[in-house]
Design an enzyme around this catalytic site. Structure first.
Site, mmCIF file in Angstrom:
data_model
loop_
_atom_site.group_PDB
_atom_site.id
_atom_site.type_symbol
_atom_site.label_atom_id
_atom_site.label_comp_id
_atom_site.label_asym_id
_atom_site.label_seq_id
_atom_site.Cartn_x
_atom_site.Cartn_y
_atom_site.Cartn_z
ATOM 1 N N ASN A 184 0.921 -1.091 0.012
ATOM 2 C CA ASN A 184 -0.005 0.017 -0.126
ATOM 3 C C ASN A 184 0.815 1.290 0.183
ATOM 4 O O ASN A 184 2.150 1.142 -0.052
ATOM 5 C CB ASN A 184 -0.906 -0.014 1.396
ATOM 6 C CG ASN A 184 -2.260 0.636 0.873
ATOM 7 O OD1 ASN A 184 -2.152 1.779 0.262
ATOM 8 N ND2 ASN A 184 -3.383 0.016 1.370
ATOM 9 N N HIS A 214 24.121 0.545 11.333
ATOM 10 C CA HIS A 214 24.991 1.195 11.777
ATOM 11 C C HIS A 214 25.746 0.840 12.889
ATOM 12 O O HIS A 214 25.174 0.357 13.892
ATOM 13 C CB HIS A 214 24.993 2.832 11.673
ATOM 14 C CG HIS A 214 24.228 3.405 10.506
ATOM 15 N ND1 HIS A 214 24.887 3.758 9.315
ATOM 16 C CD2 HIS A 214 22.856 3.436 10.301
ATOM 17 C CE1 HIS A 214 23.848 4.302 8.555
ATOM 18 N NE2 HIS A 214 22.557 4.012 9.047
ATOM 19 N N GLY A 240 -0.252 -1.549 9.144
ATOM 20 C CA GLY A 240 0.407 -0.209 8.942
ATOM 21 C C GLY A 240 1.172 0.488 10.063
ATOM 22 O O GLY A 240 1.157 0.296 10.975
ATOM 23 N N ALA A 258 -0.651 -3.301 13.222
ATOM 24 C CA ALA A 258 -0.266 -1.969 13.011
ATOM 25 C C ALA A 258 0.706 -1.113 14.027
ATOM 26 O O ALA A 258 0.509 -1.486 15.375
ATOM 27 C CB ALA A 258 -1.348 -0.968 12.892
ATOM 28 N N LYS A 278 5.752 -8.691 20.289
ATOM 29 C CA LYS A 278 5.597 -9.857 21.012
ATOM 30 C C LYS A 278 4.498 -10.552 20.471
ATOM 31 O O LYS A 278 3.438 -10.211 20.062
ATOM 32 C CB LYS A 278 5.605 -9.626 22.471
ATOM 33 C CG LYS A 278 6.860 -8.885 22.966
ATOM 34 C CD LYS A 278 6.917 -8.766 24.576
ATOM 35 C CE LYS A 278 8.007 -8.138 25.121
ATOM 36 N NZ LYS A 278 8.015 -7.987 26.499
ATOM 37 N N ARG A 281 -1.064 -13.757 20.271
ATOM 38 C CA ARG A 281 -1.895 -14.782 20.068
ATOM 39 C C ARG A 281 -1.547 -15.933 19.078
ATOM 40 O O ARG A 281 -0.672 -15.305 18.251
ATOM 41 C CB ARG A 281 -3.275 -14.161 19.520
ATOM 42 C CG ARG A 281 -4.363 -15.104 19.271
ATOM 43 C CD ARG A 281 -5.474 -14.343 18.433
ATOM 44 N NE ARG A 281 -6.501 -14.937 17.753
ATOM 45 C CZ ARG A 281 -7.550 -14.754 17.004
ATOM 46 N NH1 ARG A 281 -7.754 -13.320 16.938
ATOM 47 N NH2 ARG A 281 -8.522 -15.518 16.585
#
Length: 293
Positions: A184, A214, A240, A258, A278, A281
């Site tokens: 998207n 870095h 997102g 998201a 983490k 579910r």
């Protein structure tokens, strides 16, 4: 002077014009797109100039041809590609096989500290960024596909990717995507190392995949970078604004909520969320061998 550029399908024509008085004269701008060829006429109150051209398409073609011509310089021999380990510092045969011009490219692809200001790497970056710019200003999806073929390292021709603009990459050539890939708006794929994406993967808006890193030492950080590959399995959905950091692998069918920041390898069939991400579910009844702590 106004010039309107409209991109249409192969069999459509669109004309737009703006006309207004300027003293005794007028300014008009007309643009016509027919099957991807651009023609425009401009009339100015100081005189008349007419030009029919396809400068834009010629510019894009030239950039794609340049990249194709340089492809042998932009790629490594198979045995020196991602994952290879060679003692190039003590065995000059490896330097001869790689080529001195490609030494920093070899280091970058294989996770070794490298100089990002290397001339060849800078040339590759410039080529990819120019193609990104052209891709992001296009609306015609057929034209976009042509640019993707020159920009990305590998994708399915039978089920090509659907990538919304804008999209941003570093080199492009280190990105490999499977069938039915969807990205998207606003995705960033920094492919200093390989980014391998499986089939049926969806990236929501503003997903960011970072292979670049870095050093923690501030003096070393001034001149040295490193990169580690990212691997995303089949049927993964990344929500997102999520960020995936260097060296991470995400298993098949996993969902990333998201806004997550993925810092460690993630198994298949889980939903993860948070900073750092983490497991929140399990999907189905599959047990997790190495859950994220």
């Amino acid at each position: 002077m106004y010039i309107y550029l409209h991109e249409m399908g192969d069999s459509k024509i669109q004309i737009s014009a703006t006309t207004f008085g300027v003293g005794l004269g007028f300014v008009a701008a007309i643009s016509i797109t027919l099957g991807g060829a651009v023609a425009y006429a401009v009339t100015h109150y100081t005189g008349t100039r007419t030009c029919a051209c396809d400068d834009y398409e010629s510019s894009v073609r030239a950039k794609l041809q340049k990249r194709k011509k340089n492809m042998s310089r932009y790629t490594l021999p198979a045995e020196y590609s991602s994952g290879s380990v060679h003692d190039y510092k003590t065995d000059c045969r490896h330097i001869e096989a790689i080529g001195k011009e490609k030494l920093e490219l070899y280091k970058m692809i294989n996770g070794k500290p490298y100089n990002a200001d290397d001339p060849l790497l800078q040339e590759m970056l410039t080529d990819a960024h120019e193609l990104c710019y052209e891709y992001n200003r296009l609306w015609n999806r057929n034209s976009r596909k042509v640019i993707l073929e020159g920009l990305l390292g590998k994708f399915s021709q039978s089920n090509p990717p659907y990538v919304e603009a804008p999209v941003y990459v570093d080199y492009g050539l280190n990105i490999e995507v499977g069938k039915n890939f969807y990205a998207n708006f606003g995705c960033v794929l920094l492919d200093c190392a390989k980014i391998h994406i499986g089939d049926n993967v969806m990236l929501a808006p503003n997903v960011q995949l970072y292979t670049a890193g870095h050093p923690t030492d501030y003096v070393e950080r001034r001149s040295v970078e490193f990169a580690q590959p990212i691997t995303i399995g089949n049927d993964v959905w990344i929500g997102g604004g999520s960020i995936v950091l260097p060296g991470v692998s995400i298993g098949d069918r996993t969902i990333v909520a998201a806004g997550s920041v993925v810092t460690k390898n993630i198994p298949s069939d889980v939903i993860i969320a948070g900073i750092p991400a983490k497991i929140v579910r399990f999907i189905g009844e599959r047990q997790i061998d190495n859950p994220v702590e």
